[in-house]
Design a protein around this motif. Structure first.
Motif, short mmCIF file in Angstrom:
data_model
loop_
_atom_site.label_atom_id
_atom_site.label_comp_id
_atom_site.label_asym_id
_atom_site.label_seq_id
_atom_site.Cartn_x
_atom_site.Cartn_y
_atom_site.Cartn_z
N ILE A 288 0.84 -1.15 0.06
CA ILE A 288 -0.11 0.01 0.06
C ILE A 288 1.04 1.29 0.01
O ILE A 288 1.94 1.14 0.77
CB ILE A 288 -0.72 0.10 1.32
CG1 ILE A 288 -1.84 -1.20 1.07
CG2 ILE A 288 -1.69 1.18 1.22
CD1 ILE A 288 -2.64 -1.16 2.54
N ALA A 289 0.53 2.27 -0.90
CA ALA A 289 1.20 3.44 -0.89
C ALA A 289 -0.01 4.71 -0.49
O ALA A 289 -0.76 4.57 -1.17
CB ALA A 289 1.94 3.84 -2.16
N HIS A 290 0.44 5.54 0.35
CA HIS A 290 -0.71 6.49 0.59
C HIS A 290 0.14 7.65 1.31
O HIS A 290 1.18 7.87 1.43
CB HIS A 290 -1.37 6.06 1.74
CG HIS A 290 -2.66 6.87 2.07
ND1 HIS A 290 -3.68 7.13 1.43
CD2 HIS A 290 -2.86 7.85 3.05
CE1 HIS A 290 -4.62 7.78 1.91
NE2 HIS A 290 -4.05 8.41 3.04
N TRP A 291 -0.54 8.92 0.70
CA TRP A 291 0.17 10.29 1.06
C TRP A 291 -0.71 10.89 2.09
O TRP A 291 -1.95 11.00 1.94
CB TRP A 291 0.14 11.06 -0.24
CG TRP A 291 1.01 12.26 0.12
CD1 TRP A 291 0.28 13.66 0.56
CD2 TRP A 291 2.20 12.69 0.07
NE1 TRP A 291 1.57 14.46 0.62
CE2 TRP A 291 2.62 13.98 0.36
CE3 TRP A 291 3.35 11.62 -0.39
CZ2 TRP A 291 3.95 14.39 0.37
CZ3 TRP A 291 4.66 12.22 -0.26
CH2 TRP A 291 5.07 13.49 -0.01
N PHE A 292 -0.02 11.27 3.31
CA PHE A 292 -0.94 12.11 4.58
C PHE A 292 0.03 13.28 5.12
O PHE A 292 1.02 12.94 5.57
CB PHE A 292 -0.88 10.98 5.31
CG PHE A 292 -1.50 11.42 6.69
CD1 PHE A 292 -2.60 11.85 6.85
CD2 PHE A 292 -0.63 11.56 7.88
CE1 PHE A 292 -3.29 12.52 8.24
CE2 PHE A 292 -1.18 12.02 9.30
CZ PHE A 292 -2.24 12.44 9.19
N ARG A 293 -0.56 14.42 4.66
CA ARG A 293 -0.08 15.51 5.22
C ARG A 293 1.41 15.92 5.18
O ARG A 293 2.00 15.80 6.16
CB ARG A 293 -0.45 15.76 6.70
CG ARG A 293 -1.86 15.64 6.63
CD ARG A 293 -2.32 15.75 8.18
NE ARG A 293 -2.03 16.72 9.11
CZ ARG A 293 -2.19 17.09 10.42
NH1 ARG A 293 -3.11 16.03 10.89
NH2 ARG A 293 -1.71 17.94 11.01
N GLY A 294 2.01 15.55 3.82
CA GLY A 294 3.40 15.71 3.63
C GLY A 294 4.21 14.59 3.91
O GLY A 294 5.39 14.50 3.90
N TYR A 295 3.57 13.46 4.34
CA TYR A 295 4.31 12.17 4.67
C TYR A 295 3.96 10.99 3.65
O TYR A 295 2.77 11.12 3.14
CB TYR A 295 4.02 11.56 6.10
CG TYR A 295 4.33 12.19 7.16
CD1 TYR A 295 5.91 12.41 7.42
CD2 TYR A 295 3.53 13.16 7.82
CE1 TYR A 295 5.96 12.97 8.58
CE2 TYR A 295 3.90 13.82 8.94
CZ TYR A 295 5.08 13.82 9.39
OH TYR A 295 5.70 14.70 10.52
N LEU A 296 4.73 10.31 3.10
CA LEU A 296 4.51 8.96 2.37
C LEU A 296 4.35 7.63 3.12
O LEU A 296 5.35 7.31 4.17
CB LEU A 296 5.86 9.04 1.68
CG LEU A 296 5.70 7.69 0.66
CD1 LEU A 296 4.52 7.65 -0.54
CD2 LEU A 296 6.96 7.33 -0.38
N VAL A 297 3.28 7.26 3.44
CA VAL A 297 3.02 5.84 4.00
C VAL A 297 3.06 4.81 3.08
O VAL A 297 2.54 4.58 2.09
CB VAL A 297 1.45 6.16 4.78
CG1 VAL A 297 1.33 5.04 5.53
CG2 VAL A 297 1.34 7.49 5.47
#
Length: 954
Positions: A288-297
């Protein structure tokens, strides 16, 4: 390429299981039973959830029932969509009859797009739900259409919707992508077409808006491409030949310039619509790749799995430990890392991350506040990373300054003074400069202190003390180049220090040339002249500089430094003063500004400058008197004093005569007519007799002239003064007579001349003349015989004239009394036959007056001013009455009488005149008897009758 192995790991997130809300007494639909007392307090989602999304304040889940779960779950669980709001009260509705495969919740609209199946087989349907409207308690489905692009069945792999609701893209496992253009919530306003065909399954889609251009990123298992979908023909750009698995792509936020992120097994790539950007080497198989508030998850596992297996046997894989990493790509560190079992998806909502696992649990990852994260970094002395983090978190300037200060303190304690001062420089404007200055006051740290103070000045935050300290640093280091660079700015607006303080410091340190440069370029004229005159002793340059100044500054500086300049360079100073007091124009080099009107100073104020330079003073005064005749009186007084001094001390007769002529010429120039007191004192001090006499005469001081000649026994000059000024001041003759009367030598000639004039002007009574000469033993009767004879003859003639005048007045008085008596006692017969005005025969009615004049009534009315006055006699009577009133008004003018009596040559005539006015008449008192008052009243009435007329008609 950056490898994560070099990145530090931190725990910037707090992990906790989401608990059920209090008061929730019912079991979650489809949830597994709790295994113990502790398990009941955590939220547990229904089993079988495989698709998730978030937005608009809720977490959205979709279930897909597996074959082995059908025996345990009721039929109503098929094709459910669940909503978990912030209150954690799980609700849902049946969206499809069989299963839900994809969900997409828009962030700016309360619209949900879903893909699912209503019947067995490969027949996916797309449904658009309006969550704000209800249809029988469920959200309103605004549109339903098949997802398959053509006639051949294929499975939907991914779904994305543009936030403007005008674009929707669907990816399939056969490598095709359909684009729905238009209003996606309505069938009639949208159009579906195949945008992309390929040989590899589509694993990710994302829209990117840049101005008016809309791009669509398409990633498959083998490549990455971008399309421009806002124009025609949909131009395509192939970005890379590497792909990724399902859910391993995302679109970043503006902090990373909305780049498209593709998480491959070896690297994570970032893409712009037309090129590939940076990449990061993160190990592990990406799930899984996700973008959250300036972070790469990134959720990954170490065991290598081919991306293609994601479409075949995903759920058949054994449950592995999965690692969730949260990367900060800007600051190059891992913000959080944790191990989970069977992660279903990672969602972002309510400012936190939520990790869903296969067991139905929801794990919340709450980011720590910025201050806590900074403190964690401070404890590890990671100040550079703290600074980068604070900037990326948009920390205010005060917070950044605090970090810079702590970093500087850390470097200072480690002995890295150069690095410390660089950090302290970044605190300028927030941190008190004295905090830093105290640390670097040691002589060995003078270079660091200089660097800090330089920056402090460049930012215009330095005070006078800082300027003093910086200049002292330069002078201690003997760094003339840095010093010149500091002070030699191109314009005054670029000056970042107090100029006057800098001049003082440089002067004290002996850097006179630098101090002069500052003083001249910043118009500190006083400092420039102080340095030139007191330190360098360059009097010529100081005088030249004054000559370039504007009039006001040149005048004030010449008053201040004129004595010094006059002492050392008298001639040049005198020349400048001449120009300053006549027609001053600054000597502007390179500018021919000679047409501008000049100014001039008060030359009298500069006289004290010449105290010890009489030669230059004389030249200056003569120049002013010639070029500027209207110079102040002090100029002429001083010039006169100077000439009289030279005349008094000169011994050469010829030169003395010349100086005498110059002094007399100056006195006769007309400058001492009105103000001659000082000139008179000067002439008397230097015994300049010709000047004294001239000034006496100009001031009409005839008495002083007379006394001067009397003191020097200059008899003829005494007579000459009386003859010249006797008309203006007659008392001079009396003084001359008294003077000669006191002389025992033979002065008969002069006495006779005086007596002759006294007799001709009648200046003294004869008796007073006799008494005056009686004190002189040499004055015999023969001296005054002629005077007495002439005086007696004149008096006899006067007596005869007076007697004749008295007789005439008596006769006139007698006649007038007779007329008065006749008017009072006898009738008046009017025999006039003609009008006194028009000279025509009188006709009735007529008007007659006692004075003998008769008038026609119409003539009288036309010419008379009043009924009681005769028009013919009125002018003469008015003169008489005016004379009477004037005499009455002047009866009590005692002071005027005394003054005339004192100043007149004939006092008897003055007394007689006042007798005639009735000044000495006896006043009528109230105590007089009534008879006297009656008599006085009758006489007054008779006088009025003489001026009255009677109006009669005959």
């Amino acid at each position: 390429m950056a490898t994560y192995l070099q990145w530090r790991r931190f725990v910037f997130f707090d992990k906790e299981l989401v608990k059920e809300p209090q008061g929730n007494d019912g079991a979650t639909p489809g949830a597994a039973p709790a295994s113990g007392p502790a398990a009941s307090k955590f939220l547990c989602l229904p089993p079988g959830i495989t698709v998730c999304d978030s937005g608009r304040g809720s977490l959205v889940f979709g279930d897909i029932l597996l074959l082995e779960l059908l025996l345990d779950c009721s039929a109503h669980m098929e094709g459910q969509i669940w909503f978990l709001p912030r209150s954690l009260q799980l609700t849902g509705f049946q969206a499809y009859k069989l299963r839900v495969t994809h969900l997409y919740q828009l962030k700016q609209h309360n619209i949900l797009a879903s893909v699912g199946e209503d019947e067995e087989g490969i027949n996916p349907l797309v449904k658009i739900w309006n969550l704000e409207k209800r249809d029988g308690g469920n959200p309103l489905c605004t549109r339903i259409f098949p997802a398959i692009p053509g006639t051949e069945p294929t499975v939907v792999s991914c779904l994305t919707v543009h936030e403007n609701l005008n674009f929707m893209a669907i990816g399939f496992t056969d490598g095709s992508v359909t684009l729905n253009k238009g209003d996606i919530t309505r069938d009639r306003h949208s159009k579906t077409q195949i945008l992309h065909k390929g040989n590899y399954p589509v694993t990710g889609l994302a829209f990117r808006q840049a101005g008016k251009t809309t791009h669509l990123f398409v990633v498959t298992t083998e490549n990455v491409q971008s399309y421009i979908v806002s124009g025609k023909d949909y131009p395509r750009v192939e970005l890379d030949t590497h792909g990724c698995g399902l859910r391993c792509s995302a679109l970043s936020d503006p902090s990373q310039d909305l780049q498209f992120i593709v998480a491959g097994d070896e690297c994570v790539y970032l893409y712009q619509p037309d090129e590939r950007g940076p990449c990061f080497a993160f190990e592990g198989h990406k799930l899984i790749a996700h973008w959250f508030r300036g972070y790469l998850v990134i959720v990954s596992r170490d065991r290598k799995v081919s991306p293609k297996s994601e479409f075949t046997s995903r759920d058949s894989q054994s449950s592995d430990k999965q690692i969730l990493n949260i990367y900060d790509l800007c600051n190059k560190f891992i913000a959080y890392s944790a191990v989970f079992e069977d992660v279903v998806d990672v969602l972002a909502e309510w400012g936190s991350l939520y990790v869903l696992t296969r067991d139905g649990r929801v794990h919340a990852l709450q980011e720590k506040d910025t201050q806590t994260k900074l403190e964690m970094l401070f404890k590890k002395n990671l100040f550079e990373m703290a600074i980068n983090l604070a900037k990326s978190q948009h920390l205010d300037s005060d917070g950044l300054a605090q970090i810079f200060m702590q970093y500087g303190d850390h470097l200072y304690s480690k002995g890295n003074h150069d690095g410390a001062v660089q950090q302290y420089i970044r605190t300028i404007g927030k941190l008190e400069p004295s905090y830093v200055i105290r640390k670097f006051l040691d002589a060995q740290r003078i270079h660091n202190l200089t660097a800090y103070l330089q920056t402090l000045h460049r930012q215009s935050l330095a005070n006078a003390d800082h300027t003093t300290l910086l200049l002292n640093c330069y002078t201690k280091l003997k760094d003339s180049s840095k010093l010149e660079e500091f002070i030699k700015t191109k314009s005054e607006s670029e000056v970042h220090f107090d100029v006057e303080t800098a001049i003082k410091v440089l002067r004290q340190a002996g850097y006179y040339s630098h101090a002069l440069y500052l003083a001249e370029n910043h118009a500190h004229h006083e400092w420039y002249l102080k340095i030139q005159l007191e330190d360098i002793k360059n009097y010529q340059e100081a005088l030249r500089y004054i000559g370039k100044l504007p009039f006001e500054q040149a005048e004030s500086n010449m008053k201040r430094y004129g004595k010094i300049l006059m002492h050392h360079i008298p001639e040049q100073t005198t020349q400048l003063l001449k120009g300053l007091c006549t027609d001053y124009r600054p000597s502007l080099e390179g500018r021919g500004d000679r047409e501008a009107p000049g100014c001039r100073a008060n030359s009298e104020e500069f006289i004290p400058i010449f105290a010890n330079n009489p030669r230059e003073l004389k030249a200056f005064l003569e120049h002013m008197s010639e070029v500027q005749p209207d110079s102040p009186q002090g100029i002429y007084d001083t010039l006169l004093e100077l000439r009289l001094q030279n005349w008094a001390h000169e011994e050469d007769p010829q030169v003395k005569e010349k100086l005498h002529a110059e002094a007399i010429s100056l006195l006769k120039s007309g400058r001492f007519c009105d103000v001659f007191d000082k000139a008179l004192v000067l002439c008397q001090m230097h015994d300049f007799q010709d000047g004294v006499l001239y000034l006496y005469e100009q001031g009409k001081l005839f008495q002083q002239i007379m006394h001067y000649h009397m003191q020097h026994e200059q008899y003829r000059q005494v007579i000459a003064v009386c003859e010249r000024h006797g008309e203006q001041e007659p008392s001079l003759w009396e003084q001359a007579l008294s003077y000669f009367a006191r002389k025992e030598e033979d002065c008969k000639e002069y006495v006779a001349a005086v007596l002759k004039h006294i007799e001709s002007k009648n200046l003294m009574p004869p008796l007073l003349v006799v008494q005056t000469l009686a004190h002189n033993s040499t004055a015999t009767l023969s001296v005054i015989r002629d005077y007495l004879v002439q005086k007696l003859q004149k008096q006899s003639q006067q007596i005869a004239q007076d007697e004749l005048r008295v007789r005439r007045y008596r006769e006139e008085t007698t006649r007038i009394r007779q007329e008065i008596q006749e008017l009072k006692a006898s009738p008046k017969i009017f025999q006039k036959t003609k009008c006194s005005i028009c000279n025509s025969a009188l006709e009735l009615p007529s008007v007659h007056f006692l004075c003998g004049h008769s008038f026609h009534q119409h003539c009288f009315e036309s010419y008379s001013e009043s009924d009681a006055d005769c028009p013919t006699c009125l002018p003469e009577n008015r003169k008489v009455m005016d004379m009477i009133r004037a005499q009455e008004q002047k009866r009590d003018l005692h002071d005027q009488f005394q003054h005339q009596l004192k100043c007149s040559n004939d006092s008897f005539s003055v007394i007689a005149d006042y007798f005639g006015r009735g000044v000495f008449n006896k006043l009528t008192l109230l105590t007089d008897p009534p008879t006297a008052r009656l008599t006085a009243s009758l006489e007054a009435g008779l006088q009025r009758d003489l001026l009255m007329h009677a109006r009669r008609g005959t």
